[in-house]
Scaffold this active site. Structure first.
Site, PDB file in Angstrom:
ATOM      1  N   LYS A 178     -26.031  12.221   3.176  1.00  0.00           N
ATOM      2  CA  LYS A 178     -25.439  11.163   2.370  1.00  0.00           C
ATOM      3  C   LYS A 178     -24.174  10.716   3.083  1.00  0.00           C
ATOM      4  O   LYS A 178     -23.219  11.490   3.231  1.00  0.00           O
ATOM      5  CB  LYS A 178     -25.118  11.674   0.971  1.00  0.00           C
ATOM      6  N   LYS A 231     -29.426   8.665   2.879  1.00  0.00           N
ATOM      7  CA  LYS A 231     -28.840   7.618   2.042  1.00  0.00           C
ATOM      8  C   LYS A 231     -27.607   7.042   2.705  1.00  0.00           C
ATOM      9  O   LYS A 231     -26.772   7.839   3.150  1.00  0.00           O
ATOM     10  CB  LYS A 231     -28.458   8.259   0.718  1.00  0.00           C
TER      11      LYS A 231
HETATM   12  C1  PBG Z   1     -23.052  10.067  -6.925  1.00  0.00           C
HETATM   13  C2  PBG Z   1     -23.908   9.018  -6.336  1.00  0.00           C
HETATM   14  C3  PBG Z   1     -23.540   7.800  -5.733  1.00  0.00           C
HETATM   15  C4  PBG Z   1     -24.710   7.115  -5.477  1.00  0.00           C
HETATM   16  C5  PBG Z   1     -25.757   7.922  -5.906  1.00  0.00           C
HETATM   17  N1  PBG Z   1     -25.242   9.108  -6.410  1.00  0.00           N
HETATM   18  C6  PBG Z   1     -22.231   7.184  -5.515  1.00  0.00           C
HETATM   19  C7  PBG Z   1     -21.258   7.641  -4.538  1.00  0.00           C
HETATM   20  O1  PBG Z   1     -21.405   8.610  -3.795  1.00  0.00           O
HETATM   21  O2  PBG Z   1     -20.230   6.983  -4.563  1.00  0.00           O
HETATM   22  C8  PBG Z   1     -24.794   5.741  -4.869  1.00  0.00           C
HETATM   23  C9  PBG Z   1     -26.020   5.005  -5.161  1.00  0.00           C
HETATM   24  C10 PBG Z   1     -26.000   3.572  -4.840  1.00  0.00           C
HETATM   25  O3  PBG Z   1     -25.068   3.001  -4.250  1.00  0.00           O
HETATM   26  O4  PBG Z   1     -26.990   2.942  -5.209  1.00  0.00           O
HETATM   27  N2  PBG Z   1     -22.484  10.946  -6.053  1.00  0.00           N
END
Ligand code: PBG
Length: 306
Positions: A178, A231
């Site tokens: 991520k 992601k």
């Molecule tokens: C929570 C999370 C996030 C997203 C999914 N789970 C946000 C972040 O890390 O700020 C982002 C999903 C998206 O942008 O569609 N940790």
């Protein structure tokens, strides 16, 4: 004849629809994500039914609690918003797979994915709360928990705690790679989870790295993850490919909020043909090696595919 030699398929069965569930009585539209709303529990049950009817096998739930605190206690409350929604959705649509995003950031007053000590996210106490959250979501009926916090060691801790609680059938999707991405902007508006101070670079990955993504995925698989996730998706297709080739594990890619909003904005202006660009985008993510795609376009794409 092109169809006869096509290498990649895209079907509704590959897609996962995110749903935002709010503790507020009535839902509301999210301005930066046209077509996506925060839903009340009741509305989320109806939407989950529409998603299932479109042939999509799974939803992933995000909660917007009535109030937030330093410890993110709404995340692991047994009567929390996501726990309540899981119970209601599973009761109405038992065949639909319900995935719970497991994180603290929608529930903490400071917006970070863990708890803070001296202004910094403190890894190990944060993992304890992530574990409590995962167990309470699984106990509420979630088929899969998906830790998205990026703390070290959380997958092993979650797996062990689920097993100890007798929740051996609950699967784990690890958000393994991520990235600290600017493409999450609209999500943070939707979930009201922009960090009050600082940013997420202390725990989310540097967009410049890809060997690290392979290491993260291998660590998570070693700790018991069933599926690993990359992601965002489109700017990281090379990472999807590398992780798939290196691990051979089921790989999910998250086509995130900013990727959705870009396409919606261009389509609204008449600059792009929306169904064509969306299906091309999702096919590209599949071609890169993703088995599953989490996308806000899931329901619409399923309709375009049918
Ligand atoms: C929570 C999370 C996030 C997203 C999914 N789970 C946000 C972040 O890390 O700020 C982002 C999903 C998206 O942008 O569609 N940790």
């Amino acid at each position: 004849m092109r169809a006869l030699v096509r290498e990649t398929t895209l079907a509704a069965g590959d897609l996962i629809q995110p749903l935002f569930v709010t503790a507020a009585e009535r839902g509301e539209e999210i301005p930066s994500m046209p077509g996506i709303s925060r839903l009340s529990v009741e509305e989320s049950v109806a939407e989950a039914g529409a998603v299932a009817a479109a042939g999509i096998p799974a939803v992933i739930l995000f909660g917007i609690p009535a109030s937030k605190d330093e410890q993110g206690s709404g995340a692991y409350a047994d009567d929390g918003i996501v726990q309540t929604a899981i119970g209601a959705i599973k009761a109405a649509h038992p065949e639909l797979i319900v995935i719970a995003d497991t994180c603290l950031c929608e529930y903490t007053s400071h917006g970070h994915c863990g708890i803070l000590r001296d202004g910094q996210v403190d890894n190990d106490p944060s993992v304890e709360l992530i574990v409590r959250t995962a167990v309470s979501q699984a106990a509420a009926g979630a088929d899969i928990v998906a830790p998205s916090d990026m703390m070290d060691g959380r997958i092993g801790a979650v797996r062990a705690a689920l097993d100890d609680a007798g929740l051996t059938d609950t699967a784990v999707i690890a958000y393994s790679a991520k990235y600290a991405s600017a493409f999450y902007g609209p999500f943070r508006e939707a979930a009201d989870s922009t960090p009050g101070e600082g940013d997420r670079r202390g725990y989310q990955m540097d967009p410049a790295n890809s060997a690290e993504a392979v290491r993260e995925a291998e660590l998570d698989l070693g700790e018991g993850a069933d599926i690993v996730m990359v992601k965002p998706a489109l700017p990281y297709l090379d990472v999807v490919r590398r992780v798939k080739e290196a691990t051979g594990a089921p790989v999910a890619a998250y086509h995130v909020s900013g990727e959705y909003s870009m396409l919606k904005a261009a389509a609204a202006n008449g600059w792009l043909d929306e169904p064509a660009t969306v299906l091309e985008t999702l096919t590209s993510i599949r071609r890169a090696g993703a088995d599953l795609i989490v996308t806000y376009y899931a329901k619409e794409a399923a309709q375009w595919l049918s």
